[in-house]
Design an enzyme around this catalytic site. Structure first.
Site, PDB file in Angstrom:
ATOM      1  N   GLU A 142      -2.321  -6.753   7.699  1.00 26.86           N
ATOM      2  CA  GLU A 142      -1.007  -6.657   8.329  1.00 26.86           C
ATOM      3  C   GLU A 142      -1.022  -7.381   9.665  1.00 26.86           C
ATOM      4  O   GLU A 142      -2.083  -7.637  10.256  1.00 26.86           O
ATOM      5  CB  GLU A 142      -0.627  -5.181   8.525  1.00 26.86           C
ATOM      6  N   HIS A 194       0.818  -1.216   0.000  1.00 30.08           N
ATOM      7  CA  HIS A 194       0.000   0.000   0.000  1.00 30.08           C
ATOM      8  C   HIS A 194       0.854   1.268   0.000  1.00 30.08           C
ATOM      9  O   HIS A 194       2.039   1.245   0.341  1.00 30.08           O
ATOM     10  CB  HIS A 194      -0.914   0.021   1.226  1.00 30.08           C
TER      11      HIS A 194
END
Length: 207
Positions: free
Chosen positions: A77, A8
Site C-alpha cells: 500500500e 485484503h
C-alpha cells in the site's frame, strides 16, 4: 491473460477510517469472513501464479486463498508517512501545511517520511508490465491504492484514481489481449465466475 486483484480483508484500522498505509495491521474477524466468501469462487479458477503484498493484512489474506504465493514489494500500500494512523480531518488539523501541499498536488506530492502517489502508479505499472508476459491468469492480493492505480492505468489517466471505490475482500479483473488492456470486472465476490467465465477458464481444482 487476466490479472485478478483482490483487496485484503478488512482490518480494525479500516473500520476507524484512518490512513493505514504501511502499518502492519491484521485482518479482523469480519475481514476473515469477507475472504472466506470469495475463496470458493476463486478456487474454481486456475491461476498460473499468486502474488501478495508484503504487509501482514495482505499475507494473511493470501494464506486464506492459496497454498503458495510470491511476495512482491511493489504491491504494498502507499506509504502515507506522517499521515499514517490518522483520519483526514486529523491530518488537516495536525499537519496544516503538509495537508495543503498534498491537496494541491495529490499525484506528485511526496508525504514526509512517506511517498507520492505517482510512485505507487509507477511500481504498479512495472508489476503489470512484468506479469503480462506470462500470458496466463494471475491472482494478486494487494491494497486499495494499488488496485485503484491499476484500474486507472487502463485508461492512462492518473486522475481517475479517486473515481474508483475498491471494496475489501472483493476481486477486480484486468484483462490483457494482444497488448490491449481493459477492465473486465470491479468489486466481484461470488459472481466472479459468472462475470468472467469465458476467459478465466474455470476448473474444479483449486489454484
Amino acid at each position: 491473460m487476466n490479472i485478478v486483484f483482490v483487496r485484503h480483508g478488512r482490518t480494525e484500522l479500516n473500520d476507524k477510517h484512518v490512513y493505514a498505509g504501511t502499518i502492519d495491521s491484521e485482518i479482523s474477524q469480519n475481514g476473515i469472513e469477507e475472504i472466506k466468501s470469495i475463496k470458493k469462487p476463486l478456487q474454481k479458477i486456475k491461476f498460473y501464479e499468486v502474488y501478495s503484498s508484503p504487509l501482514k493484512r495482505a499475507v494473511q489474506t493470501a494464506k486464506l486463498l492459496a497454498e503458495n504465493y510470491k511476495i512482491d514489494t511493489r504491491l504494498s500500500e502507499m506509504n502515507f508517512g506522517i499521515f499514517e494512523g490518522l483520519s483526514y480531518s486529523e491530518i488537516e488539523s495536525k499537519y496544516v501545511d503538509e495537508s495543503k501541499a498534498w491537496a494541491e498536488d495529490v499525484l506528485n506530492y511526496s508525504i514526509p517520511k512517506g511517498e507520492s502517489l505517482i510512485k505507487v502508479f509507477n511500481r504498479t505499472k512495472a508489476f503489470i508490465e512484468e506479469v503480462s508476459s506470462k500470458n496466463d491468469n494471475i491472482l494478486v492480493i494487494t491494497h486499495g491504492g494499488v488496485i485503484r492505480s491499476a484500474l486507472s492505468l487502463v485508461f492512462k489517466q492518473y486522475d481517475y484514481f479517486y473515481k474508483f471505490k475498491v471494496m475489501h475482500g472483493a476481486a477486480s479483473v484486468i484483462s490483457i489481449e494482444d497488448g490491449y488492456m481493459y477492465i473486465k470486472a470491479v468489486n466481484c465476490r461470488d459472481n466472479i465466475i459468472a462475470v468472467s467465465y469465458t476467459h478465466l477458464r474455470a476448473h474444479e481444482t483449486s489454484a
